[in-house]
Design a protein around this motif. Sequence first.
Motif, PDB file in Angstrom:
ATOM      1  N   ILE A  41       0.842  -1.200   0.000  1.00 24.16           N
ATOM      2  CA  ILE A  41       0.000   0.000   0.000  1.00 24.16           C
ATOM      3  C   ILE A  41       0.871   1.241   0.000  1.00 24.16           C
ATOM      4  O   ILE A  41       1.749   1.391   0.850  1.00 24.16           O
ATOM      5  CB  ILE A  41      -0.941   0.017   1.224  1.00 24.16           C
ATOM      6  CG1 ILE A  41      -1.913  -1.157   1.163  1.00 24.16           C
ATOM      7  CG2 ILE A  41      -1.689   1.339   1.324  1.00 24.16           C
ATOM      8  CD1 ILE A  41      -2.890  -1.121   0.007  1.00 24.16           C
ATOM      9  N   ILE A  42       0.617   2.133  -0.947  1.00 26.38           N
ATOM     10  CA  ILE A  42       1.325   3.413  -1.047  1.00 26.38           C
ATOM     11  C   ILE A  42       0.289   4.522  -0.839  1.00 26.38           C
ATOM     12  O   ILE A  42      -0.624   4.675  -1.657  1.00 26.38           O
ATOM     13  CB  ILE A  42       1.995   3.590  -2.425  1.00 26.38           C
ATOM     14  CG1 ILE A  42       2.862   2.389  -2.782  1.00 26.38           C
ATOM     15  CG2 ILE A  42       2.764   4.905  -2.474  1.00 26.38           C
ATOM     16  CD1 ILE A  42       4.063   2.201  -1.913  1.00 26.38           C
ATOM     17  N   GLN A  55     -15.241  20.426   7.035  1.00 30.53           N
ATOM     18  CA  GLN A  55     -13.926  20.116   6.480  1.00 30.53           C
ATOM     19  C   GLN A  55     -13.935  18.660   6.034  1.00 30.53           C
ATOM     20  O   GLN A  55     -14.426  17.785   6.744  1.00 30.53           O
ATOM     21  CB  GLN A  55     -12.831  20.316   7.513  1.00 30.53           C
ATOM     22  CG  GLN A  55     -12.496  21.761   7.779  1.00 30.53           C
ATOM     23  CD  GLN A  55     -11.664  22.331   6.639  1.00 30.53           C
ATOM     24  OE1 GLN A  55     -12.151  22.582   5.558  1.00 30.53           O
ATOM     25  NE2 GLN A  55     -10.400  22.544   6.899  1.00 30.53           N
ATOM     26  N   LYS A  56     -13.381  18.405   4.852  1.00 31.70           N
ATOM     27  CA  LYS A  56     -13.285  17.043   4.339  1.00 31.70           C
ATOM     28  C   LYS A  56     -11.827  16.747   4.022  1.00 31.70           C
ATOM     29  O   LYS A  56     -11.171  17.501   3.318  1.00 31.70           O
ATOM     30  CB  LYS A  56     -14.121  16.886   3.075  1.00 31.70           C
ATOM     31  CG  LYS A  56     -14.089  15.476   2.503  1.00 31.70           C
ATOM     32  CD  LYS A  56     -14.982  15.367   1.278  1.00 31.70           C
ATOM     33  CE  LYS A  56     -14.998  13.936   0.752  1.00 31.70           C
ATOM     34  NZ  LYS A  56     -15.877  13.817  -0.420  1.00 31.70           N
ATOM     35  N   ALA A  57     -11.329  15.658   4.567  1.00 39.21           N
ATOM     36  CA  ALA A  57      -9.975  15.188   4.283  1.00 39.21           C
ATOM     37  C   ALA A  57     -10.093  13.925   3.443  1.00 39.21           C
ATOM     38  O   ALA A  57     -10.844  13.012   3.788  1.00 39.21           O
ATOM     39  CB  ALA A  57      -9.219  14.900   5.568  1.00 39.21           C
ATOM     40  N   THR A  58      -9.360  13.890   2.332  1.00 40.47           N
ATOM     41  CA  THR A  58      -9.375  12.738   1.423  1.00 40.47           C
ATOM     42  C   THR A  58      -7.954  12.248   1.213  1.00 40.47           C
ATOM     43  O   THR A  58      -7.034  13.049   1.070  1.00 40.47           O
ATOM     44  CB  THR A  58      -9.990  13.127   0.065  1.00 40.47           C
ATOM     45  OG1 THR A  58     -11.275  13.712   0.277  1.00 40.47           O
ATOM     46  CG2 THR A  58     -10.134  11.918  -0.835  1.00 40.47           C
ATOM     47  N   LEU A  59      -7.784  10.944   1.195  1.00 48.16           N
ATOM     48  CA  LEU A  59      -6.477  10.326   0.993  1.00 48.16           C
ATOM     49  C   LEU A  59      -6.646   9.160   0.027  1.00 48.16           C
ATOM     50  O   LEU A  59      -7.557   8.348   0.171  1.00 48.16           O
ATOM     51  CB  LEU A  59      -5.923   9.822   2.331  1.00 48.16           C
ATOM     52  CG  LEU A  59      -4.613   9.048   2.290  1.00 48.16           C
ATOM     53  CD1 LEU A  59      -3.448   9.992   2.038  1.00 48.16           C
ATOM     54  CD2 LEU A  59      -4.402   8.305   3.587  1.00 48.16           C
ATOM     55  N   THR A  60      -5.763   9.085  -0.969  1.00 45.32           N
ATOM     56  CA  THR A  60      -5.782   7.985  -1.920  1.00 45.32           C
ATOM     57  C   THR A  60      -4.777   6.916  -1.497  1.00 45.32           C
ATOM     58  O   THR A  60      -3.630   7.225  -1.196  1.00 45.32           O
ATOM     59  CB  THR A  60      -5.443   8.484  -3.343  1.00 45.32           C
ATOM     60  OG1 THR A  60      -6.405   9.464  -3.724  1.00 45.32           O
ATOM     61  CG2 THR A  60      -5.458   7.347  -4.341  1.00 45.32           C
ATOM     62  N   LEU A  61      -5.242   5.673  -1.475  1.00 39.55           N
ATOM     63  CA  LEU A  61      -4.394   4.531  -1.182  1.00 39.55           C
ATOM     64  C   LEU A  61      -4.207   3.735  -2.466  1.00 39.55           C
ATOM     65  O   LEU A  61      -5.188   3.385  -3.126  1.00 39.55           O
ATOM     66  CB  LEU A  61      -5.042   3.634  -0.117  1.00 39.55           C
ATOM     67  CG  LEU A  61      -5.332   4.271   1.229  1.00 39.55           C
ATOM     68  CD1 LEU A  61      -6.109   3.300   2.119  1.00 39.55           C
ATOM     69  CD2 LEU A  61      -4.046   4.701   1.903  1.00 39.55           C
ATOM     70  N   SER A  62      -2.963   3.453  -2.816  1.00 38.15           N
ATOM     71  CA  SER A  62      -2.664   2.679  -4.020  1.00 38.15           C
ATOM     72  C   SER A  62      -2.156   1.300  -3.615  1.00 38.15           C
ATOM     73  O   SER A  62      -1.275   1.184  -2.768  1.00 38.15           O
ATOM     74  CB  SER A  62      -1.599   3.377  -4.859  1.00 38.15           C
ATOM     75  OG  SER A  62      -2.065   4.631  -5.282  1.00 38.15           O
ATOM     76  N   ASN A  63      -2.718   0.278  -4.246  1.00 38.26           N
ATOM     77  CA  ASN A  63      -2.308  -1.100  -4.001  1.00 38.26           C
ATOM     78  C   ASN A  63      -1.571  -1.579  -5.246  1.00 38.26           C
ATOM     79  O   ASN A  63      -2.171  -1.714  -6.306  1.00 38.26           O
ATOM     80  CB  ASN A  63      -3.530  -1.977  -3.723  1.00 38.26           C
ATOM     81  CG  ASN A  63      -3.154  -3.428  -3.490  1.00 38.26           C
ATOM     82  OD1 ASN A  63      -1.994  -3.804  -3.507  1.00 38.26           O
ATOM     83  ND2 ASN A  63      -4.169  -4.259  -3.276  1.00 38.26           N
ATOM     84  N   ASN A  64      -0.284  -1.866  -5.128  1.00 33.97           N
ATOM     85  CA  ASN A  64       0.492  -2.327  -6.285  1.00 33.97           C
ATOM     86  C   ASN A  64       0.687  -3.837  -6.283  1.00 33.97           C
ATOM     87  O   ASN A  64       1.544  -4.350  -6.980  1.00 33.97           O
ATOM     88  CB  ASN A  64       1.835  -1.591  -6.374  1.00 33.97           C
ATOM     89  CG  ASN A  64       2.725  -1.831  -5.171  1.00 33.97           C
ATOM     90  OD1 ASN A  64       2.440  -2.691  -4.339  1.00 33.97           O
ATOM     91  ND2 ASN A  64       3.797  -1.071  -5.066  1.00 33.97           N
ATOM     92  N   PRO A  97      -8.689  -2.838  -3.738  1.00 36.30           N
ATOM     93  CA  PRO A  97      -8.608  -3.899  -4.750  1.00 36.30           C
ATOM     94  C   PRO A  97      -7.193  -4.049  -5.322  1.00 36.30           C
ATOM     95  O   PRO A  97      -6.383  -3.122  -5.277  1.00 36.30           O
ATOM     96  CB  PRO A  97      -9.571  -3.424  -5.845  1.00 36.30           C
ATOM     97  CG  PRO A  97     -10.464  -2.432  -5.173  1.00 36.30           C
ATOM     98  CD  PRO A  97      -9.634  -1.801  -4.101  1.00 36.30           C
ATOM     99  N   ALA A  98      -6.919  -5.213  -5.888  1.00 36.10           N
ATOM    100  CA  ALA A  98      -5.610  -5.507  -6.477  1.00 36.10           C
ATOM    101  C   ALA A  98      -5.289  -4.523  -7.603  1.00 36.10           C
ATOM    102  O   ALA A  98      -6.174  -4.158  -8.384  1.00 36.10           O
ATOM    103  CB  ALA A  98      -5.599  -6.931  -7.015  1.00 36.10           C
ATOM    104  N   ASN A  99      -4.035  -4.067  -7.639  1.00 35.61           N
ATOM    105  CA  ASN A  99      -3.547  -3.150  -8.685  1.00 35.61           C
ATOM    106  C   ASN A  99      -4.506  -1.996  -8.931  1.00 35.61           C
ATOM    107  O   ASN A  99      -4.858  -1.687 -10.061  1.00 35.61           O
ATOM    108  CB  ASN A  99      -3.315  -3.921  -9.995  1.00 35.61           C
ATOM    109  CG  ASN A  99      -2.250  -4.973  -9.816  1.00 35.61           C
ATOM    110  OD1 ASN A  99      -1.175  -4.705  -9.307  1.00 35.61           O
ATOM    111  ND2 ASN A  99      -2.571  -6.187 -10.205  1.00 35.61           N
ATOM    112  N   SER A 100      -4.919  -1.362  -7.842  1.00 35.32           N
ATOM    113  CA  SER A 100      -5.953  -0.341  -7.939  1.00 35.32           C
ATOM    114  C   SER A 100      -5.757   0.726  -6.865  1.00 35.32           C
ATOM    115  O   SER A 100      -4.901   0.588  -5.994  1.00 35.32           O
ATOM    116  CB  SER A 100      -7.303  -1.035  -7.774  1.00 35.32           C
ATOM    117  OG  SER A 100      -8.352  -0.218  -8.118  1.00 35.32           O
ATOM    118  N   ASP A 101      -6.570   1.772  -6.950  1.00 35.50           N
ATOM    119  CA  ASP A 101      -6.578   2.849  -5.963  1.00 35.50           C
ATOM    120  C   ASP A 101      -7.921   2.886  -5.257  1.00 35.50           C
ATOM    121  O   ASP A 101      -8.941   2.480  -5.820  1.00 35.50           O
ATOM    122  CB  ASP A 101      -6.347   4.216  -6.618  1.00 35.50           C
ATOM    123  CG  ASP A 101      -4.978   4.357  -7.250  1.00 35.50           C
ATOM    124  OD1 ASP A 101      -4.088   3.572  -6.900  1.00 35.50           O
ATOM    125  OD2 ASP A 101      -4.822   5.245  -8.095  1.00 35.50           O
ATOM    126  N   ALA A 102      -7.914   3.388  -4.039  1.00 37.97           N
ATOM    127  CA  ALA A 102      -9.148   3.615  -3.287  1.00 37.97           C
ATOM    128  C   ALA A 102      -8.986   4.887  -2.479  1.00 37.97           C
ATOM    129  O   ALA A 102      -7.902   5.165  -1.954  1.00 37.97           O
ATOM    130  CB  ALA A 102      -9.441   2.436  -2.366  1.00 37.97           C
TER     131      ALA A 102
END
Length: 122
Positions: A41-42, A55-64, A97-102
């Motif tokens: 996870i990156i 206030q809204k905080a958003t963070l993208t998680l990348s699964n490689n 999910p695999a090889n994806s972002d959330a």
Amino acid sequence: MRFLIACAMLLCLAGCSTKPGIALNNQQTVIMESPVLTAGIIPGEPSLSNDEGRQKATLTLSNNQSKPIQIHYVFYWYDKQGLDLLPFAAPRTITVPANSDADIYSLNGNLDAYSVRVHLYL
């Protein structure tokens, strides 16, 4: 002797001249345990926006990885002085999910909300 006393007094006064508040490292917006990175996870950087007065905080998680990874996370909100804003958010879980972002997010209706920090763990 007077010189040493004067220097000691100046040092004491210099320590009192800092702004009130807690020293927060604004560069450290994501805290993650080492197994998170090992799992593949990156995380990105949290972005702040306004969502209907909150206030809204958003963070993208990348699964490689080629398999889905389940991550637990908690958002911590702070005011301008670096103090925690209550109530604390409950821990949540997402499967990336695999090889994806959330994207994960948190909303805070406190008008004093100024910055956020995210804790990621398996």
